[in-house]
Design an enzyme around this catalytic site. Sequence first.
Site, PDB file in Angstrom:
ATOM      1  N   ARG A  47       0.651  -1.345   0.081  1.00  0.00           N
ATOM      2  CA  ARG A  47       0.028   0.034  -0.121  1.00  0.00           C
ATOM      3  C   ARG A  47       0.786   1.289   0.083  1.00  0.00           C
ATOM      4  O   ARG A  47       0.603   2.383  -0.522  1.00  0.00           O
ATOM      5  CB  ARG A  47      -0.929   0.040   1.157  1.00  0.00           C
ATOM      6  CG  ARG A  47      -2.314  -0.729   0.709  1.00  0.00           C
ATOM      7  CD  ARG A  47      -3.311  -0.630   2.055  1.00  0.00           C
ATOM      8  NE  ARG A  47      -2.861  -1.302   2.936  1.00  0.00           N
ATOM      9  CZ  ARG A  47      -3.369  -1.642   4.027  1.00  0.00           C
ATOM     10  NH1 ARG A  47      -4.874  -1.490   3.819  1.00  0.00           N
ATOM     11  NH2 ARG A  47      -3.133  -2.329   5.171  1.00  0.00           N
ATOM     12  N   LYS A 162       1.673 -20.204   3.457  1.00  0.00           N
ATOM     13  CA  LYS A 162       0.970 -20.835   4.668  1.00  0.00           C
ATOM     14  C   LYS A 162       0.678 -19.471   5.620  1.00  0.00           C
ATOM     15  O   LYS A 162       1.452 -18.429   5.402  1.00  0.00           O
ATOM     16  CB  LYS A 162       1.565 -21.797   5.389  1.00  0.00           C
ATOM     17  CG  LYS A 162       2.803 -21.546   6.021  1.00  0.00           C
ATOM     18  CD  LYS A 162       3.567 -22.468   7.278  1.00  0.00           C
ATOM     19  CE  LYS A 162       3.267 -22.154   8.450  1.00  0.00           C
ATOM     20  NZ  LYS A 162       4.162 -21.151   9.070  1.00  0.00           N
ATOM     21  N   HIS A 192       8.035 -24.283   2.657  1.00  0.00           N
ATOM     22  CA  HIS A 192       9.310 -24.095   2.444  1.00  0.00           C
ATOM     23  C   HIS A 192      10.198 -25.047   2.940  1.00  0.00           C
ATOM     24  O   HIS A 192      11.066 -25.318   2.720  1.00  0.00           O
ATOM     25  CB  HIS A 192       9.919 -22.588   3.048  1.00  0.00           C
ATOM     26  CG  HIS A 192      10.331 -22.464   4.584  1.00  0.00           C
ATOM     27  ND1 HIS A 192       9.412 -22.168   5.234  1.00  0.00           N
ATOM     28  CD2 HIS A 192      11.287 -22.532   5.074  1.00  0.00           C
ATOM     29  CE1 HIS A 192       9.660 -22.226   6.692  1.00  0.00           C
ATOM     30  NE2 HIS A 192      11.161 -22.584   6.344  1.00  0.00           N
ATOM     31  N   LYS A 196      13.949 -27.686   1.556  1.00  0.00           N
ATOM     32  CA  LYS A 196      15.255 -28.025   2.161  1.00  0.00           C
ATOM     33  C   LYS A 196      15.788 -29.382   1.526  1.00  0.00           C
ATOM     34  O   LYS A 196      15.160 -30.216   1.480  1.00  0.00           O
ATOM     35  CB  LYS A 196      14.673 -28.118   3.859  1.00  0.00           C
ATOM     36  CG  LYS A 196      14.277 -26.913   4.313  1.00  0.00           C
ATOM     37  CD  LYS A 196      14.286 -27.000   5.809  1.00  0.00           C
ATOM     38  CE  LYS A 196      13.412 -25.750   6.556  1.00  0.00           C
ATOM     39  NZ  LYS A 196      14.407 -24.849   7.044  1.00  0.00           N
ATOM     40  N   GLU A 230      12.788 -24.970  18.235  1.00  0.00           N
ATOM     41  CA  GLU A 230      13.532 -23.529  17.977  1.00  0.00           C
ATOM     42  C   GLU A 230      13.815 -22.867  19.143  1.00  0.00           C
ATOM     43  O   GLU A 230      13.260 -23.169  20.133  1.00  0.00           O
ATOM     44  CB  GLU A 230      12.467 -22.576  17.357  1.00  0.00           C
ATOM     45  CG  GLU A 230      12.030 -23.109  15.926  1.00  0.00           C
ATOM     46  CD  GLU A 230      11.247 -22.188  15.281  1.00  0.00           C
ATOM     47  OE1 GLU A 230      11.704 -21.334  14.316  1.00  0.00           O
ATOM     48  OE2 GLU A 230      10.057 -22.158  15.436  1.00  0.00           O
ATOM     49  N   ASP A 249       1.148 -23.511  13.036  1.00  0.00           N
ATOM     50  CA  ASP A 249       2.436 -22.845  12.558  1.00  0.00           C
ATOM     51  C   ASP A 249       3.525 -23.820  11.865  1.00  0.00           C
ATOM     52  O   ASP A 249       4.192 -23.605  10.817  1.00  0.00           O
ATOM     53  CB  ASP A 249       3.015 -22.015  13.519  1.00  0.00           C
ATOM     54  CG  ASP A 249       4.095 -20.860  12.997  1.00  0.00           C
ATOM     55  OD1 ASP A 249       3.658 -20.689  11.930  1.00  0.00           O
ATOM     56  OD2 ASP A 249       5.094 -20.798  13.782  1.00  0.00           O
ATOM     57  N   HIS A 254       4.606 -27.723   8.095  1.00  0.00           N
ATOM     58  CA  HIS A 254       6.071 -28.023   7.637  1.00  0.00           C
ATOM     59  C   HIS A 254       6.065 -29.650   8.170  1.00  0.00           C
ATOM     60  O   HIS A 254       6.705 -30.267   7.380  1.00  0.00           O
ATOM     61  CB  HIS A 254       6.770 -27.087   8.545  1.00  0.00           C
ATOM     62  CG  HIS A 254       6.686 -25.666   8.061  1.00  0.00           C
ATOM     63  ND1 HIS A 254       6.768 -25.137   6.883  1.00  0.00           N
ATOM     64  CD2 HIS A 254       7.167 -24.627   8.934  1.00  0.00           C
ATOM     65  CE1 HIS A 254       6.520 -23.956   6.845  1.00  0.00           C
ATOM     66  NE2 HIS A 254       6.993 -23.555   8.165  1.00  0.00           N
ATOM     67  N   LYS A 350       8.731 -23.382  20.640  1.00  0.00           N
ATOM     68  CA  LYS A 350       9.707 -22.010  20.821  1.00  0.00           C
ATOM     69  C   LYS A 350      10.396 -22.214  21.955  1.00  0.00           C
ATOM     70  O   LYS A 350      10.043 -22.837  23.083  1.00  0.00           O
ATOM     71  CB  LYS A 350       8.830 -20.731  20.667  1.00  0.00           C
ATOM     72  CG  LYS A 350       7.958 -20.966  19.513  1.00  0.00           C
ATOM     73  CD  LYS A 350       8.711 -20.102  18.322  1.00  0.00           C
ATOM     74  CE  LYS A 350       7.736 -20.023  16.882  1.00  0.00           C
ATOM     75  NZ  LYS A 350       8.387 -19.867  15.914  1.00  0.00           N
ATOM     76  N   LYS A 355      18.179 -25.140  18.261  1.00  0.00           N
ATOM     77  CA  LYS A 355      17.290 -24.993  17.143  1.00  0.00           C
ATOM     78  C   LYS A 355      17.911 -26.325  16.316  1.00  0.00           C
ATOM     79  O   LYS A 355      19.106 -26.509  16.019  1.00  0.00           O
ATOM     80  CB  LYS A 355      18.086 -23.928  16.360  1.00  0.00           C
ATOM     81  CG  LYS A 355      18.026 -23.814  14.955  1.00  0.00           C
ATOM     82  CD  LYS A 355      16.292 -23.067  14.414  1.00  0.00           C
ATOM     83  CE  LYS A 355      16.236 -23.238  13.052  1.00  0.00           C
ATOM     84  NZ  LYS A 355      14.867 -23.104  12.779  1.00  0.00           N
TER      85      LYS A 355
END
Length: 503
Positions: A47, A162, A192, A196, A230, A249, A254, A350, A355
């Site tokens: 915008r 997504k 995504h 990988k 993560e 999520d 995934h 999380k 990770k």
Amino acid sequence: MLQTDPCILLIFGASGDLTQRKLVPAMYEMHVMGQLHPATVVLGTARREKTDDAWRDELKPWVAKSARGFDEAKWNEFAKRIFYIAGDGTKAEFYQPLDARLSALAKEHGTRGNLLIFLSVAETLYEPIVEQIDAAGLVVEGKRWCSIDPSAKSWQRIIVEKPFGRDSATAISLNRTLGRAFEEESIYRIDHYLGKELVQSLLVLRFGNSIFEPLWNCQYIDHVQITAAETVSVGQRTAFYDATGAIRDMIQSHLFQILAFVAMEPPSLYTPENVRAEKIKIIDAISIPEGDEVARHCALGQFAADSTEGAYDKLVGVAPGSTTETYAAIKVHFDNWRWAGTPFYIRSGKKLATKRTEVVVQFKPPAANLFRKVPGFGGETPNRLVIEVAPRERLQLRFEVKVPGFGLRGANVDMELDYADHFKAEPIEAYGPLIVDAMRGDQTLFKHRIEVEGAWNAVMPFLDQRSAMARSTIHANYACGSWGPASADELLGRDGRAWRNEA
Ligand code: BG6
């Protein structure tokens, strides 16, 4: 090298985080690697008013930070092909100037009518934008929106990021809206994780060898663990995250992609149709828990406070008392011959200890243990295949050997393939190869409508009121830097198993 068609990549959501952090850096990498047709153009839209140059200047630091091997000269070369147009994609009046700009760019750069749209906006805007695209006369078979050369064959495709809906009903509605504007062959539902390297490698490992597939079933595999841990928190995305949670999520999207690649039957040929058909079948074979089973098949958690921020439900932007999960572990069973009785445990969270994204395939012990009376043998079941997807890319196969020397003692050893060491190649941003696939018209690594709807059906018991019991003790039930709530350990403990929580 297979080259893409010349085309315009039109990104709705040009000022968004995904565009800056992932999409444009990925396109730059693809340009440097010679994967894009030299005439490829990127047109961003959002915008806010700004010039082409202003957008290029905004993007440059992101590309310098995120793309590997940033080179000023190569960036300048690529930046010349980046353009911007301001407007509101949900309003009909935007489509006349957009059409004019696309036509001018196509004429100038020779991209014909080829157009790849990327919806990188809030999920609530998907349907309004697609409705306007449809109303503007775009992508109707045989009719071209951007008709520079009416005789030239051209294509228009759309990539949808997504979250693809938030439950089965919203996914069906979005699929219907997309289906009114685009043929299914032109719709690319991106994930995504399928970009990988090690996720794609799963299919080659399973079906390009003869040593794994005969063992790849409930007779030899005890269980499978799929982890996406993560260390990061929810950052600035509290409002989005609170309406989403770890299951939507990460797991429905995934991790179900990884699950499908680990569990599906071999396609008869590596073609988009065959691969996607097998993924649809395996997602459809997930046994959906009912009643008390729901609470026994999942563990949900929220991180507690640490020195950097408060507990999840106390964060600004999170509804007070929210029961949205920042950690989820679920146990999946398949109702099919290959996997009957072999559970798949899937977890993501999380602010965990490390990770890491990985698949652990734990094989059963040998049918008869001839060393059972030998002191020093026994204990841990040896055979285990670990496929580490990120941050390192490696395969690790564990087996039992004799310890050299006198007497008979056994030891577990790991045989390892580290991709970076072996192939001397660093991981590339997953979005790049996927967008290039869409430019080539290859849907193999994109989700089919039915698969997405099936994946929602499978997770709904863990999201709707059936999960109430599992959510009742969710608040601050795991410490930051840990491996999640105690209930996640109990989930496996009840089956006599434990997570692989190795650093
Ligand atoms: C995104 C999620 O899709 O994937 C994020 O919305 C998550 O919450 C991210 O952090 C993880 O991706 P990766 O590639 O870093 O594992």
